[in-house]
Design an enzyme around this catalytic site. Structure first.
Site, mmCIF file in Angstrom:
data_model
loop_
_atom_site.group_PDB
_atom_site.id
_atom_site.type_symbol
_atom_site.label_atom_id
_atom_site.label_comp_id
_atom_site.label_asym_id
_atom_site.label_seq_id
_atom_site.Cartn_x
_atom_site.Cartn_y
_atom_site.Cartn_z
ATOM 1 N N ASP A 25 42.567 37.535 35.845
ATOM 2 C CA ASP A 25 43.798 36.734 35.806
ATOM 3 C C ASP A 25 45.016 37.604 35.505
ATOM 4 O O ASP A 25 44.911 38.596 34.779
ATOM 5 C CB ASP A 25 43.651 35.626 34.746
ATOM 6 N N GLY A 26 46.144 37.198 36.061
ATOM 7 C CA GLY A 26 47.407 37.864 35.734
ATOM 8 C C GLY A 26 48.077 38.577 36.899
ATOM 9 O O GLY A 26 49.102 39.240 36.700
ATOM 10 N N ASN A 27 47.537 38.428 38.105
ATOM 11 C CA ASN A 27 48.147 39.107 39.265
ATOM 12 C C ASN A 27 49.588 38.640 39.505
ATOM 13 O O ASN A 27 50.474 39.440 39.791
ATOM 14 C CB ASN A 27 47.355 38.814 40.547
ATOM 15 N N TRP A 30 51.969 39.918 36.862
ATOM 16 C CA TRP A 30 52.171 41.355 37.060
ATOM 17 C C TRP A 30 53.234 41.581 38.140
ATOM 18 O O TRP A 30 54.167 42.366 37.956
ATOM 19 C CB TRP A 30 50.841 42.005 37.459
ATOM 20 N N SER A 70 39.160 29.982 42.557
ATOM 21 C CA SER A 70 38.515 28.785 41.995
ATOM 22 C C SER A 70 38.718 27.577 42.906
ATOM 23 O O SER A 70 39.602 27.579 43.778
ATOM 24 C CB SER A 70 39.099 28.488 40.612
ATOM 25 N N ASN A 73 42.141 26.560 42.712
ATOM 26 C CA ASN A 73 43.127 27.430 43.370
ATOM 27 C C ASN A 73 43.494 26.938 44.778
ATOM 28 O O ASN A 73 44.530 27.334 45.328
ATOM 29 C CB ASN A 73 42.639 28.880 43.434
ATOM 30 N N ARG A 193 38.158 37.968 30.028
ATOM 31 C CA ARG A 193 39.280 37.372 30.753
ATOM 32 C C ARG A 193 40.526 38.205 30.494
ATOM 33 O O ARG A 193 40.921 38.383 29.339
ATOM 34 C CB ARG A 193 39.536 35.919 30.334
HETATM 35 C C1 IPE Z 1 41.236 31.445 36.950
HETATM 36 O O1 IPE Z 1 42.576 31.783 36.949
HETATM 37 C C2 IPE Z 1 40.658 31.588 38.328
HETATM 38 C C3 IPE Z 1 40.554 32.947 38.851
HETATM 39 C C4 IPE Z 1 40.842 34.040 38.208
HETATM 40 C C5 IPE Z 1 40.074 33.039 40.202
HETATM 41 P P1 IPE Z 1 43.722 30.680 37.098
HETATM 42 O O2 IPE Z 1 45.019 31.412 37.046
HETATM 43 O O3 IPE Z 1 43.476 29.850 38.296
HETATM 44 O O4 IPE Z 1 43.487 29.804 35.793
HETATM 45 P P2 IPE Z 1 44.438 28.787 35.025
HETATM 46 O O5 IPE Z 1 45.013 27.872 36.068
HETATM 47 O O6 IPE Z 1 45.505 29.589 34.369
HETATM 48 O O7 IPE Z 1 43.557 28.106 34.029
HETATM 49 C C1 IPE Z 2 44.477 35.628 39.299
HETATM 50 O O1 IPE Z 2 45.842 35.863 39.145
HETATM 51 C C2 IPE Z 2 44.068 35.607 40.755
HETATM 52 C C3 IPE Z 2 43.698 34.265 41.240
HETATM 53 C C4 IPE Z 2 43.645 33.186 40.533
HETATM 54 C C5 IPE Z 2 43.331 34.180 42.631
HETATM 55 P P1 IPE Z 2 46.892 34.676 39.160
HETATM 56 O O2 IPE Z 2 47.381 34.501 40.552
HETATM 57 O O3 IPE Z 2 46.347 33.456 38.533
HETATM 58 O O4 IPE Z 2 48.024 35.307 38.257
HETATM 59 P P2 IPE Z 2 48.931 34.570 37.175
HETATM 60 O O5 IPE Z 2 48.018 33.869 36.225
HETATM 61 O O6 IPE Z 2 49.802 33.626 37.939
HETATM 62 O O7 IPE Z 2 49.686 35.687 36.544
HETATM 63 MG MG MG Z 3 46.344 32.780 36.602
#
Ligand code: IPE
Ligand code: IPE
Ligand code: MG
Length: 253
Positions: A25-27, A30, A70, A73, A193
């Site tokens: 998580d966090g892309n 970033w 997910s 997602n 995580r």
């Molecule tokens: C969890 O991250 C799913 C994946 C990393 C694929 P999310 O960014 O979707 O989670 P929430 O919405 O913050 O709980």
């Molecule tokens: C995780 O990063 C990747 C996926 C859920 C596919 P996010 O896209 O959820 O990144 P944040 O949480 O918005 O920073």
């Molecule tokens: Mg996220």
């Protein structure tokens, strides 16, 4: 010896996690920090996947399970979903030769039929091409959620009961586990995580009953091999009691 090598050599090789699961998580955050588009964060995240996979295999981890997309997602803006689907196909195609040379076996967990045709074919090709590999198993969770998976298991067991093939009263925890996507795999020992959120977001809810949880504020594209080894060191300092007392665990009862 550099800092990373020192950390690796300090690991207790007899207490390595067999199965590591990760919520990458966090892309998006970033990318925002750098003034880039969210999709650039996902692209950068693929480099971390590459590094973490290689590191896991080098450390002798037997199962690495990555949450890539997910069920929830699918509700993101359609252009982000389309980019992610494209990147997943692109990444698996690009990574396959090295995964094969590292003897990594690819496994797909989730409602893969929902993945668009082109990336889906690339994923199936990668999975099938790696079927003979005997090294680390890389589980990629796509269109995956635990509630989807548990509901699916309930449906399968209900069908067997309706057909008279099993008795409802004879359903065991093992039978439920055997109908999950992780059938035959040990439960994760360690769940990491990244990205700072301290929640599980519908991931492996059944399987992480006794996993050690490790949360780090580091965003996925910045998650380094050193931080990964830090998580394993932290894991090795925990006492896993599985409901027993500390004394029982120490006396190997
Ligand atoms: C969890 O991250 C799913 C994946 C990393 C694929 P999310 O960014 O979707 O989670 P929430 O919405 O913050 O709980
Ligand atoms: C995780 O990063 C990747 C996926 C859920 C596919 P996010 O896209 O959820 O990144 P944040 O949480 O918005 O920073
Ligand atoms: Mg996220």
């Amino acid at each position: 010896m550099d800092q990373l090598e020192k950390k690796i050599s300090s690991l207790d090789k007899s207490r390595m996690p067999v199965h590591v699961a990760m919520i990458m998580d966090g892309n998006g955050r970033w990318a925002k920090q750098q003034g880039f588009a969210r999709s650039d964060g996902h692209t950068e995240g693929i480099s971390t996947v590459h590094r973490v996979t290689k590191m896991s295999s080098d450390l002798g981890i037997k199962y690495l399970t990555l949450y890539a997309f997910s069920t929830e997602n699918w509700n993101r803006p359609s252009d982000e979903v389309a980019t992610l689907m494209y990147l997943i196909g692109w990444a698996i195609e690009r990574e396959l030769p090295e995964l094969l040379s590292n003897n990594v076996r690819i496994h797909l967990l989730g409602d893969i039929e929902r993945i668009p045709e082109e990336p889906r074919q690339k994923l199936f090709y990668a999975r099938d091409s790696s079927a003979h590999c005997t090294g680390m198993q890389l589980n990629i969770c796509l269109s995956y959620s635990s509630r989807w998976e548990i509901t699916d298991a309930a449906r399968k067991l209900a069908k067997l009961a309706a057909e008279g093939k099993i008795e409802p009263d004879s359903i065991t925890e093992e039978m439920v586990a055997d109908n999950l996507t992780t059938t035959g795999m040990p439960d994760p020992d360690l769940l990491i995580r990244t990205g700072g959120e301290e929640r599980v977001s519908n991931y492996l809810l059944w399987q992480i009953a006794y996993s050690e949880l490790y949360f780090t504020p580091v965003l996925w594209p910045d998650f380094s091999n050193e931080e990964y080894v830090d998580a394993i060191i932290d894991f090795q300092n925990r006492e896993r009691r599985f409901g027993k007392t500390s004394e029982q665990v120490q006396n190997n009862e």
